[in-house]
Structures are given as structure tokens and as C-alpha cells.
Motif scaffolding. Structure first.
Motif, PDB file in Angstrom:
ATOM      1  N   TYR A 127      19.175  26.669  11.050  1.00 20.79           N
ATOM      2  CA  TYR A 127      18.100  27.252  10.252  1.00 20.79           C
ATOM      3  C   TYR A 127      16.948  26.257  10.211  1.00 20.79           C
ATOM      4  O   TYR A 127      17.141  25.043  10.381  1.00 20.79           O
ATOM      5  N   ALA A 128      15.754  26.785   9.964  1.00 17.97           N
ATOM      6  CA  ALA A 128      14.560  25.948   9.920  1.00 17.97           C
ATOM      7  C   ALA A 128      13.915  26.036   8.555  1.00 17.97           C
ATOM      8  O   ALA A 128      13.768  27.128   7.989  1.00 17.97           O
ATOM      9  N   ILE A 129      13.540  24.873   8.016  1.00 13.34           N
ATOM     10  CA  ILE A 129      12.742  24.806   6.783  1.00 13.34           C
ATOM     11  C   ILE A 129      11.366  24.307   7.169  1.00 13.34           C
ATOM     12  O   ILE A 129      11.214  23.215   7.725  1.00 13.34           O
ATOM     13  N   ASP A 130      10.352  25.114   6.891  1.00 14.20           N
ATOM     14  CA  ASP A 130       8.979  24.696   7.161  1.00 14.20           C
ATOM     15  C   ASP A 130       8.597  23.596   6.173  1.00 14.20           C
ATOM     16  O   ASP A 130       8.668  23.808   4.955  1.00 14.20           O
ATOM     17  N   VAL A 131       8.224  22.440   6.679  1.00 13.29           N
ATOM     18  CA  VAL A 131       7.956  21.296   5.816  1.00 13.29           C
ATOM     19  C   VAL A 131       6.802  21.579   4.869  1.00 13.29           C
ATOM     20  O   VAL A 131       6.817  21.155   3.702  1.00 13.29           O
ATOM     21  N   ALA A 132       5.800  22.308   5.309  1.00 16.32           N
ATOM     22  CA  ALA A 132       4.632  22.566   4.478  1.00 16.32           C
ATOM     23  C   ALA A 132       4.914  23.622   3.413  1.00 16.32           C
ATOM     24  O   ALA A 132       4.639  23.420   2.230  1.00 16.32           O
ATOM     25  N   SER A 133       5.500  24.753   3.814  1.00 14.47           N
ATOM     26  CA  SER A 133       5.699  25.861   2.877  1.00 14.47           C
ATOM     27  C   SER A 133       7.069  25.866   2.224  1.00 14.47           C
ATOM     28  O   SER A 133       7.288  26.571   1.254  1.00 14.47           O
ATOM     29  N   LYS A 134       8.011  25.112   2.773  1.00 14.98           N
ATOM     30  CA  LYS A 134       9.420  25.065   2.331  1.00 14.98           C
ATOM     31  C   LYS A 134      10.149  26.372   2.583  1.00 14.98           C
ATOM     32  O   LYS A 134      11.237  26.598   2.060  1.00 14.98           O
ATOM     33  N   ALA A 135       9.579  27.254   3.408  1.00 12.47           N
ATOM     34  CA  ALA A 135      10.221  28.534   3.721  1.00 12.47           C
ATOM     35  C   ALA A 135      11.400  28.300   4.660  1.00 12.47           C
ATOM     36  O   ALA A 135      11.344  27.466   5.565  1.00 12.47           O
ATOM     37  N   LEU A 136      12.465  29.075   4.445  1.00 15.98           N
ATOM     38  CA  LEU A 136      13.678  28.977   5.249  1.00 15.98           C
ATOM     39  C   LEU A 136      13.786  30.201   6.148  1.00 15.98           C
ATOM     40  O   LEU A 136      13.558  31.324   5.711  1.00 15.98           O
ATOM     41  N   ARG A 137      14.151  29.971   7.426  1.00 20.46           N
ATOM     42  CA  ARG A 137      14.348  31.091   8.345  1.00 20.46           C
ATOM     43  C   ARG A 137      15.460  30.764   9.334  1.00 20.46           C
ATOM     44  O   ARG A 137      15.643  29.605   9.713  1.00 20.46           O
ATOM     45  N   PRO A 138      16.217  31.788   9.746  1.00 24.70           N
ATOM     46  CA  PRO A 138      17.257  31.561  10.766  1.00 24.70           C
ATOM     47  C   PRO A 138      16.617  31.387  12.135  1.00 24.70           C
ATOM     48  O   PRO A 138      15.582  31.993  12.428  1.00 24.70           O
ATOM     49  N   LEU A 139      17.253  30.600  12.983  1.00 20.77           N
ATOM     50  CA  LEU A 139      16.734  30.395  14.330  1.00 20.77           C
ATOM     51  C   LEU A 139      17.455  31.239  15.364  1.00 20.77           C
ATOM     52  O   LEU A 139      16.965  31.396  16.481  1.00 20.77           O
ATOM     53  N   ALA A 193       0.810  -1.212   0.000  1.00 21.63           N
ATOM     54  CA  ALA A 193       0.000   0.000   0.000  1.00 21.63           C
ATOM     55  C   ALA A 193       0.845   1.265   0.000  1.00 21.63           C
ATOM     56  O   ALA A 193       0.311   2.357  -0.014  1.00 21.63           O
ATOM     57  N   CYS A 194       2.153   1.125   0.042  1.00 17.63           N
ATOM     58  CA  CYS A 194       3.046   2.273   0.167  1.00 17.63           C
ATOM     59  C   CYS A 194       3.847   2.478  -1.118  1.00 17.63           C
ATOM     60  O   CYS A 194       4.129   1.533  -1.844  1.00 17.63           O
ATOM     61  N   ASP A 195       4.219   3.737  -1.366  1.00 19.34           N
ATOM     62  CA  ASP A 195       5.024   4.076  -2.536  1.00 19.34           C
ATOM     63  C   ASP A 195       6.479   4.170  -2.122  1.00 19.34           C
ATOM     64  O   ASP A 195       6.866   5.067  -1.384  1.00 19.34           O
ATOM     65  N   GLU A 196       7.281   3.226  -2.618  1.00 16.81           N
ATOM     66  CA  GLU A 196       8.696   3.199  -2.260  1.00 16.81           C
ATOM     67  C   GLU A 196       9.570   3.896  -3.303  1.00 16.81           C
ATOM     68  O   GLU A 196      10.790   3.893  -3.151  1.00 16.81           O
ATOM     69  N   THR A 197       8.968   4.471  -4.319  1.00 16.40           N
ATOM     70  CA  THR A 197       9.764   5.033  -5.420  1.00 16.40           C
ATOM     71  C   THR A 197       9.574   6.537  -5.602  1.00 16.40           C
ATOM     72  O   THR A 197      10.158   7.116  -6.514  1.00 16.40           O
ATOM     73  N   ALA A 198       8.756   7.172  -4.758  1.00 21.38           N
ATOM     74  CA  ALA A 198       8.522   8.611  -4.910  1.00 21.38           C
ATOM     75  C   ALA A 198       9.829   9.378  -4.712  1.00 21.38           C
ATOM     76  O   ALA A 198      10.526   9.192  -3.718  1.00 21.38           O
ATOM     77  N   LYS A 199      10.144  10.229  -5.663  1.00 21.66           N
ATOM     78  CA  LYS A 199      11.399  10.970  -5.604  1.00 21.66           C
ATOM     79  C   LYS A 199      11.319  12.105  -4.580  1.00 21.66           C
ATOM     80  O   LYS A 199      10.275  12.736  -4.422  1.00 21.66           O
ATOM     81  N   PRO A 200      12.411  12.397  -3.884  1.00 21.99           N
ATOM     82  CA  PRO A 200      12.391  13.509  -2.928  1.00 21.99           C
ATOM     83  C   PRO A 200      12.372  14.847  -3.655  1.00 21.99           C
ATOM     84  O   PRO A 200      12.805  14.970  -4.802  1.00 21.99           O
ATOM     85  N   GLU A 201      11.890  15.860  -2.969  1.00 21.92           N
ATOM     86  CA  GLU A 201      11.780  17.204  -3.524  1.00 21.92           C
ATOM     87  C   GLU A 201      13.002  18.025  -3.107  1.00 21.92           C
ATOM     88  O   GLU A 201      13.454  17.965  -1.969  1.00 21.92           O
ATOM     89  N   LEU A 202      13.539  18.783  -4.049  1.00 18.95           N
ATOM     90  CA  LEU A 202      14.638  19.695  -3.760  1.00 18.95           C
ATOM     91  C   LEU A 202      14.049  20.929  -3.078  1.00 18.95           C
ATOM     92  O   LEU A 202      13.278  21.669  -3.673  1.00 18.95           O
ATOM     93  N   VAL A 203      14.427  21.167  -1.813  1.00 16.85           N
ATOM     94  CA  VAL A 203      13.820  22.273  -1.057  1.00 16.85           C
ATOM     95  C   VAL A 203      14.807  23.402  -0.779  1.00 16.85           C
ATOM     96  O   VAL A 203      14.393  24.476  -0.328  1.00 16.85           O
ATOM     97  N   LEU A 204      16.097  23.174  -1.004  1.00 19.87           N
ATOM     98  CA  LEU A 204      17.071  24.240  -0.796  1.00 19.87           C
ATOM     99  C   LEU A 204      18.244  24.003  -1.725  1.00 19.87           C
ATOM    100  O   LEU A 204      18.742  22.883  -1.826  1.00 19.87           O
ATOM    101  N   GLU A 205      18.688  25.060  -2.402  1.00 18.81           N
ATOM    102  CA  GLU A 205      19.853  24.956  -3.270  1.00 18.81           C
ATOM    103  C   GLU A 205      20.695  26.209  -3.120  1.00 18.81           C
ATOM    104  O   GLU A 205      20.185  27.321  -3.161  1.00 18.81           O
ATOM    105  N   ARG A 206      21.993  25.986  -2.928  1.00 17.15           N
ATOM    106  CA  ARG A 206      22.939  27.095  -2.866  1.00 17.15           C
ATOM    107  C   ARG A 206      24.123  26.745  -3.758  1.00 17.15           C
ATOM    108  O   ARG A 206      24.692  25.666  -3.660  1.00 17.15           O
ATOM    109  N   ARG A 207      24.485  27.656  -4.637  1.00 16.58           N
ATOM    110  CA  ARG A 207      25.631  27.430  -5.518  1.00 16.58           C
ATOM    111  C   ARG A 207      26.688  28.476  -5.206  1.00 16.58           C
ATOM    112  O   ARG A 207      26.495  29.665  -5.421  1.00 16.58           O
ATOM    113  N   GLY A 208      27.813  27.992  -4.679  1.00 22.35           N
ATOM    114  CA  GLY A 208      28.872  28.901  -4.283  1.00 22.35           C
ATOM    115  C   GLY A 208      28.538  29.635  -3.001  1.00 22.35           C
ATOM    116  O   GLY A 208      27.393  29.682  -2.547  1.00 22.35           O
TER     117      GLY A 208
END
Length: 908
Positions: free
Chosen positions: A523-535, A474-489
Motif C-alpha cells: 500500500y502507498a501513503i502519500d507523504v503530502a496528503s497522508k492518503a492511503l491507497r492499494p498498489l 540549525a536542525c530540530d532533533e526533537t520534533a515528534k513524528p506524526e501518526l499517519v495510519l492507525e488500525r485497531r483489530g
């Protein structure tokens, strides 16, 4: 070069008086270097792997009292205040082979005897040099007498065996003759005379030189190895609900419960086992061997294979070995991180990477051993990687088809790093981070299991295991994860090592350490909104997240807010960012843990006056801190020296530079004393020199000795380049290693006259990166220091390990060794003052060739009268061969006295 190699020198031989920090009183008698650096350490290991039971009632850790080998399992009851030692050599003897226990005892006695003999030799040598009548050959004579007896006993056994073999052969020969005579109808031959003893050869006693050769072989055979001593448990895991745990010891798994009189053996193998987690109902546990994930039930016999070896769908012939397994707390989901061996173009195993030879001169002819080495211009051999997310089988259902991985990396000639996989408590989500160095690309992924809520099921039938309903289908073992934060350099060269995502208990927030504002902080990433904030906000490091309160409103973290030389356990309000210190100010807290109910925290904590010990702290302050360990030898109190004085200064760029100084008795600011500066200067995770619990061998122990014994002023300094001072410091070496530190050292020397130091008589000393830094400064600012000692310094960065150099020194080009531009060899011609180069010739970290090559350049530049070599033929990166710390620092003492020419301070 690992800071651990430098700091390990400190913790093994820690000593000082427990007096107020600023007190500067003259000791009654200055101890000798042989007392300070005695053969047996003054201090044992700190407690490690502290962890609370899920209820928070019990705290467990691995540790052994001073002088005992291994790390045993200890448990403290926070309710009763009672501490119980769960394992010991005596307890585990019930599960070990008697031969193993006898070997542990024998080798422990050998270790202690060697400590005693080495200390006696050190003291005798110094007495001999003072002109006292000492027999320096007494130990060799005693060893040779023992050897002669062993050789005589062996010869007697061999002779007896030869006689027995000869008698048996004669008897067989006579029996065959009797049988042949009987068959021929002839009378039996007369018995042979009794067998004589073996022919006696010339048993002339071996000459002394022959016995010495035999003794050398014997000592090499008997040399202590890590496996010779009792190890104690290596790992433990608490249950999900019950106050009990499973621990791993020497290929076996054992269960501890509070009311049990002794640990209960569960699995006994000769394989490398790792405990992963208890099953959700605590009715069993999951563990790994070298290739598989297995489940064992406490109630039923047998072991179930949860997941077999993996096959990548894109390459079914390629076996992927499971390297890491993480299971969600509800027990429904697991992550499997697997890697496969690289293959060459012809589908054969890829050849091993670069190996370099290290020469040994301990035998009649020099021999070479090979050590692995990956340098900046090597092609990389990163293994292909695949991450699988799988539902944990609930019972005895047949094996299911392996799903496709949710994340892959092809490996090969790339630099790719990945964090551990973190799970939400309910198994609904997982997270991980990746870092691709060449792309300077940091990514954080958030995955969902997309599985219906569990429904309880009864216990599994015989042969199965209790579990949860809504099976894996009954479970999906192949769902790809979502990219929620990216930093280049611009992410900080050091942040990758500390980026460890983890969920709050309610699963609504993902917390991780980032370097967004120049400091590594949560830092905190809100799981629902994916918003990033410093703690938190502020200029301090706080990158080691320890845990959370049960309501997810606060987290516990280690932070150096207000004091960069200390690290406190703090509580941070996740809504407001308010910081509350939990530990004592001025103590360095390490190896911390927090209970899941948020009521307790624990850490190794201490400072120069109070030695670090494991301490239990109530987060609401309702109870006084409890000290749970005692790691020092009582003889430590008999060795009394000075205490350091902290100070700081502002460099030419406006940065605050931390340091400490030892001032001798009778010191006055108007003095013109000789001085020594100790420097490290390189970044590595979260270590530096000026730490209030660090008793580094040369900076601290030898520094206080030179102040107390010879009236020097000795300074330890953390210039730019170190970690835990923010990104500006840890990135300082990038594309110009050594230069920022040299600027800060110049600024320090200008201040030294105010500390009673003659600026014309200051020496510079450092080890590892500090050995590089000392040379760089002596070559590029030849008039700044009067002399220098450079230990095990990398002089050619293109030959150093790429994991370090490519992250902290400069960008690399795989087609050519472009880090050669930072070599010290062309700079060596600038030397003008005496320099002592120190190195262990068996060093696999910073290769001895680095010192040889710069020495060649110095000789070629006509510096013969300025440069000296001090080598340990058997020493590694921290020496430790024939050159021991006392002798090592005797050499330093003689060099400083000669080159800095101290003049006595006039009495006042």
C-alpha cells in the motif's frame, strides 16, 4: 515452533531427478535411505544478502561453493559478466592469526572425516542386518588405538616433565647446600647422584571399559562448535556513489574496490562490529560496536565517536544501549533505537524471566540445563525503548547535548513491537510502525527532520571529517513524528512481521505491506496528503517489497500471483497496478534484490526440477538470465527418483487447498494402494509445505522413497492454517487450533480413492505444528486415518512460547494459563489407531514434556497397544542427536509397512 526448524531439514538434504514435472518413470534402481539421507549433505547453502552497488553495475552476495564452510563475499560485474570471489580462507589468512587458520583447517578435516565415518557406519549396520559379515566395532577400535597413543604420548610428556622438575629440585637443593657450607667455612658437599627417573608405578594398561569412558570424554571435548569452522564475512555495505564496499569479518572491517588485488583492512578489534553506512562523500564510513556509533575516515587516522551511550532524560541514571542505527543516504541524519534494562521496584536489575529445565541422560547421573521460556501467562519483561533522531556531526565540533527522544515506550508487562526506521533518500523524513498486541493496535508514524537544505563545506581540518554545512544547531532533533495510519483489530495476525515501511526514491510516497483486504500486499501513503491507497488488487500475497525504479513509478516485489506454490519477482506500476512477471513461471524466488536504477533484479530461484541458485535478471528482458552460483554436489545426479505431481481440491467451505502427490511406477487410478499424508498446518510468516523449491525431508524425500520403493501413494497438503494463502488461512487457528485443518484432511481423504488409494489404509504424519495436527486429528477423528506419526508436537499450548501461541492460537490472560483449553491431553482418550510419538529429548522449542504428558494420558486411557515412543536422547527440535535422518526414516518405514499392511498391486 519455527517453520525454519522444519524447512532446515529440507534444504540440507535435497535430491531428485531433473526431469519434466509431470513425468512418472520408474527409476532403474531405488536408492536406499542411507543414500538419500547420506551423512554429508547433497546441497550447500543458498546465496544470501544479495545487494547491488548504487550504480547497479555490481551485485554482491555471501555464499560458498558446495562443501566449503562459511559464506564468502562474491561480486558480479553486470557489464562484463565476470564473477569474482573476494574472500576465501586463503585470502583472509593474511589477516588472521596462523593458529586460527590452522584450527579452521583441522576442524574442517574433522568435519569431513566425521561425515565419512558416519556414512560408513550407517551402511555397515544395514549390511549387518542383512546377514553380511561386518565388523561393527572397527571404528571404536580405531578410535581407541588413537586414544591409547595419545594417552601414552601424554604420559611420556608428563614423565619427562616430572623428571626435569625432580632434577631441577635436586640441583637447587645442592646449590643451597654449597652456599650454606661456604658461609659456614666448611668444604662443599659432594654432588648428589644424577636424578633418577620418576618412580615407576604399575603402568598396567587401562581396561576396555576405562578406555571407552576416556573416549567418550575425548569426543565430547572435540565436538565441533560453530566457531570451529571458517565463517567468512558476516555483513557488507555498498558505498553511496562509488562501486566499492566495506565488509565485516571476525571483529574487523575491510574495504573492497574493483581494482584492488585484495581487501584492505580498516579496523581490527575483538569486538562485535556492525557496518552502518558510508559517509555521504564516500570518504569514510560509520559503524557500531556494542554501545557506540563511530566514524572512520579513509584519508586520516583515528576514529571519531559519533554518538556515545544514551541517557534517558526522565531517568538520567539509566543507561540506554543503542540496538539499531539507521542513517539517511545523504548522511545528514541518523536514527538511534535504544533500550535500557528493566529494573525491579528496589531499583535493582529485574530478575531473569522464566527458565525451564531440560534433562540430559548422557552422564552417569542425569543433569539439568536451563533454557529461557516465556509462556502466555508470564509477566512480560519488555525493555524500555527510546527512539532518537539526531543530526550526524559534520566535523570535529565538541559533543552536543543529547536531545529528548522523539518516541518512547515504557516497556514492562506489555507486548510491543516496532519496525526498523526507514529514511527518505534526502534525509527529510523517516517512518516506522508499531504493534501493541493486547490492544490489537497497529500504528504507522511519519517524521520530519525540519532541517534547512545542506550547503557544501570544504574538507574538515586535520583531525576532523568532511561533511555538510548548516550544522546540527540549525536542525530540530526533537520534533515528534506524526501518526499517519492507525488500525485497531482486524489487521491479520501475521502482518506485523512483514510490515516494513520504505520510501520511494523521490521521497513522496511511503510504501508498506498491509492486510486490508485479506491478503498481505503493498500500500502507498502519500507523504503530502497522508492518503492511503492499494498498489495491487487480487487474491495473492505480495508483502516483500524489494525496491523501486529510479523514477519512483514502479516497485519490485515478490508475489505468488497465479501460483501459490511459487513466488515470482514482479514489477508493479504504482499508478495503474499492472503486474509484470520478471522471473520464470513456476520458480520460487527468495532473498531478492533490485538495483537502484531499476535495470536489474536478483534472487535465489528454482524448483523441483531445477535446483535453486542465485539468478540475475534484466528487468527489460534485454539479456538472458544468468545463474551465478552452483550449490549442489555433482553426485546428486546419480540419485534418481520420482517427481511430484501438483494438484488441488476444494474443501467444504469453497477454499482451494494445494497439495502434491508421488505416484509409484505402474500406478493406475483404480488401484487400492496404501497412502501417507504429510501435514504441517501452522502459520509463520511466508512458509508452507507445498512450495516448488522445497525438498522437505519427510514430505518430499521420504515421500518419493515410499512411492518408489514400496508402491505407496504419498501426499503433502497445505490445509487452512498456513501462511501465504491469505488471512483466511493464516487466521484459521485462532481460538480453534487444529479444527480447520482436520476438516480439510477429511475432505482430502474422500478424494484419495480417485488417486488409487485405499481410504482404509491411509496414514497421517507431521512435525512440530504438524505433530500437534496429527495428534489432534487422530484423537478427534479416530476413524479417519489408519495410523499416525506425530513428531515434536506441542500438546499443551499454555506451555509454548507466547510469541507464537498468543499470536496464532488465542488471546491470553496473564493471570492464568487460559490456553490450557486447547490442550490435547483431554482428547487423547479418543485414539483408536496406532500412533508413533517422536521427539528429541533436548528440544528447547517444543519441550519433550509435551510428548511425555500426552503419552501418560494415552497409557492412562488404556492405549498401551496403540502408542509407541521413538526418542532421540540428544536431539533438539529437528532431532540431530544420535538419531540421524536415515535412521529416523527407517523407523518411519518400518512403522508404515507394519500398520498400513500394503498389498501388492496386481499386474495389468
Amino acid at each position: 515452533m519455527t517453520f525454519a526448524a522444519v524447512s532446515s531439514l529440507a534444504l540440507a538434504l535435497a535430491l531428485s531427478a531433473a526431469v519434466p514435472l509431470q513425468a512418472q518413470t520408474a527409476p532403474a534402481a531405488v536408492p536406499t535411505l542411507e543414500q538419500i539421507f547420506r551423512a554429508a549433505p547433497y546441497r550447500g547453502e543458498n546465496a544470501k544478502d544479495a545487494a547491488f552497488s548504487k550504480s547497479g553495475r555490481y551485485l554482491a552476495w555471501l555464499w560458498s561453493p558446495f562443501g566449503e564452510p562459511g559464506t564468502d563475499l562474491w561480486v558480479h560485474d553486470t557489464r562484463t559478466g565476470k564473477t569474482t570471489r573476494i574472500t576465501s580462507p586463503q585470502v583472509m589468512a593474511a589477516f588472521d592469526a596462523p593458529e586460527d587458520m590452522a584450527r579452521f583447517d583441522r576442524k574442517l578435516k574433522q568435519r569431513n572425516d566425521e561425515y565419512g565415518e558416519r556414512q560408513a557406519r550407517e551402511l555397515a549396520q544395514q549390511a549387518y542386518l542383512r546377514g553380511e559379515p561386518v565388523d561393527l566395532s572397527q571404528w571404536e577400535t580405531a578410535q581407541i588405538e588413537v586414544l591409547k597413543k595419545e594417552l601414552a604420548d601424554k604420559k611420556a610428556r608428563d614423565d619427562a616433565q616430572k623428571a626435569a622438575d625432580k632434577a631441577e629440585a635436586e640441583a637447587e637443593k645442592y646449590a643451597a647446600a654449597v652456599l650454606a657450607a661456604r658461609r659456614a667455612g666448611k668444604p662443599a658437599p659432594a654432588p648428589s647422584p644424577a636424578a633418577s627417573s620418576p618412580d615407576k608405578k604399575d603402568d598396567k594398561e587401562k581396561e576396555l571399559w576405562e578406555l571407552r569412558d576416556e573416549l567418550k570424554k575425548k569426543l565430547a571435548r572435540d565436538k565441533l562448535k560453530p566457531t570451529d569452522l571458517y565463517p567468512g564475512p558476516a555483513q557488507f555495505v555498498w558505498a553511496n556513489k562509488a562501486d566499492e564496499l566495506v565488509f565485516q569479518y571476525r571483529g574487523g572491517l575491510y574495504r573492497w574496490q574493483p581494482d584492488a588485488k585484495a581487501p584492505q583492512p580498516l579496523v581490527a578489534t575483538q569486538r562485535e562490529l556492525r557496518t552502518v553506512a558510508y559517509t555521504p562523500d564516500d570518504a569514510g564510513f560509520i559503524y557500531m560496536d556494542e554501545t557506540r556509533v563511530l566514524r572512520l575516515s579513509f584519508r586520516q587516522a583515528g576514529v571519531q565517536v559519533v554518538n556515545r551511550e544514551l541517557i534517558h532524560p526522565d531517568d538520567e541514571q539509566k543507561k540506554y544501549r543503542i540496538e539499531q542505527t539507521a542513517i539517511s543516504e545523504d548522511g545528514r541524519w541518523m536514527s538511534l533505537l535504544a533500550k535500557a534494562p528493566l529494573k525491579a521496584a528496589d531499583d535493582k536489575p529485574a530478575p531473569p524471566g522464566r527458565q525451564v529445565e531440560i534433562m540430559s541422560y548422557s552422564e552417569r547421573w542425569a543433569t539439568a540445563k536451563k533454557v529461557n521460556r516465556e509462556v502466555s501467562d508470564d509477566k512480560r519483561t519488555e525493555k524500555p525503548l527510546a527512539l532518537y533522531i539526531r543530526a550526524v556531526p559534520t566535523g570535529a565540533e565538541p559533543p552536543r547535548k543529547q536531545p529528548a527522544p522523539v518516541f518512547t515506550n515504557a516497556g514492562g508487562d506489555v507486548w510491543f513491537e516496532m519496525s526498523d526506521v526507514a529514511w527518505a533518500k534526502d534525509g527529510s523524513r523517516y517512518a516506522f510502525a508499531t504493534w501493541e498486541r493486547e490492544k490489537e493496535l497497529l500504528r504507522v508514524y511519519l517524521g520530519s527532520t525540519s532541517c534547512p537544505s545542506p550547503v557544501s563545506t570544504p574538507a574538515a581540518p586535520r583531525g576532523g571529517a568532511a561533511g555538510l554545512g548548516n550544522g546540527p544547531a540549525a536542525c530540530d532533533e526533537t520534533a515528534k513524528p506524526e501518526l499517519v495510519l492507525e488500525r485497531r483489530g482486524d489487521v491479520g495476525h501475521e502482518v506485523v512481521n512483514v510490515l516494513k515501511p520504505r520510501f520511494t526514491p523521490d521521497g513522496k510516497t511511503l510504501v508498506l505491506a498491509l492486510d486490508e483486504a485479506g491478503w498481505r500486499q503493498p500500500y502507498a501513503i502519500d507523504v503530502a496528503s497522508k492518503a492511503l491507497r492499494p498498489l495491487v488488487k487480487g487474491e495473492f500475497e505480495a508483502h516483500q517489497v524489494i525496491g523501486f525504479t529510479a523514477d519512483s513509478k514502479a516497485l519490485f516485489v515478490l508475489a505468488n500471483q497465479g501460483d501459490k506454490a511459487a513466488m515470482n519477482l514482479v514489477r508493479i506500476d504504482m499508478a495503474t497496478g499492472a503486474v509484470q512477471a520478471l522471473g520464470a513461471a513456476g520458480e520460487y524466488h527468495r532473498g531478492a534484490a533490485a538495483s537502484e536504477d531499476g535495470r536489474w533484479v536478483a534472487a535465489n530461484a528454482g524448483n523441483w526440477a531445477q535446483r535453486p541458485e542465485l539468478k540475475l535478471l534484466a528487468t527489460d528482458g534485454r539479456a538472458a538470465p544468468r545463474t551465478l552460483t552452483d550449490s549442489s554436489d555433482k553426485a546428486l545426479a546419480d540419485v534418481k527418483l520420482l517427481q511430484p505431481e501438483r494438484f488441488s481440491f476444494t474443501n467444504r467451505h469453497g477454499d482451494r487447498i494445494e497439495a502434491y502427490v508421488f505416484k509409484p511406477a505402474g500406478w493406475q487410478a483404480s488401484d487400492k494402494r496404501p497412502g501417507i499424508v504429510y501435514v504441517y498446518g501452522g502459520p509463520l510468516n511466508d512458509r508452507h509445505i507445498v512450495e516448488v523449491d522445497s525438498f522437505q525431508n519427510t514430505a518430499y524425500l521420504f515421500g518419493q522413497y515410499m512411492a518408489a520403493k514400496h508402491g505407496f501413494v504419498t501426499v503433502a497438503v497445505d490445509p487452512r492454517g498456513h501462511s501465504n494463502y491469505g488471512r483466511k488461512f493464516s487466521d484459521a487457528n485462532w481460538e480453534r487450533p487444529g479444527e480447520p485443518q482436520s476438516e480439510d484432511l477429511e475432505d482430502l481423504v474422500k478424494l484419495l480413492p480417485t488417486y488409487g488409494v485405499d481410504p482404509a489404509r491411509v496414514g497421517l504424519n507431521g512435525w512440530s505444528f504438524g505433530g500437534f495436527q496429527t495428534q489432534y486429528t487422530m484423537y478427534t477423528r479416530p476413524d479417519l486415518f489408519a495410523a499416525g506419526i506425530a513428531g515434536a508436537g506441542p500438546t499443551e499450548w499454555e506451555n509454548y512460547n507466547s510469541w507464537y501461541s498468543g499470536r496464532t492460537i488465542g488471546k491470553v490472560d496473564r493471570s492464568k494459563p487460559n490456553l490450557r483449553k486447547f490442550s490435547l491431553l483431554p482428547l487423547a482418550r479418543g485414539l483408536k489407531k496406532p500412533l508413533l510419538l517422536v521427539h528429541g529429548m533436548q528440544d528447547p522449542n517444543v519441550l519433550y514434556q509435551d510428548t511425555v504428558n500426552v503419552y501418560r494420558e494415552l497409557l492412562d486411557s488404556g492405549k498401551e497397544s496403540l502408542v509407541e515412543l521413538f526418542l532421540d536422547p540428544d536431539g533438539a527440535h529437528a532431532m540431530g542427536g544420535v538419531v540421524k535422518p536415515a535412521g529416523w526414516h527407517r523407523k518411519y518405514e518400518a512403522f508404515w509397512l507394519r500398520t498400513l499392511a500394503p498389498r501388492p498391486v496386481a499386474p495389468r
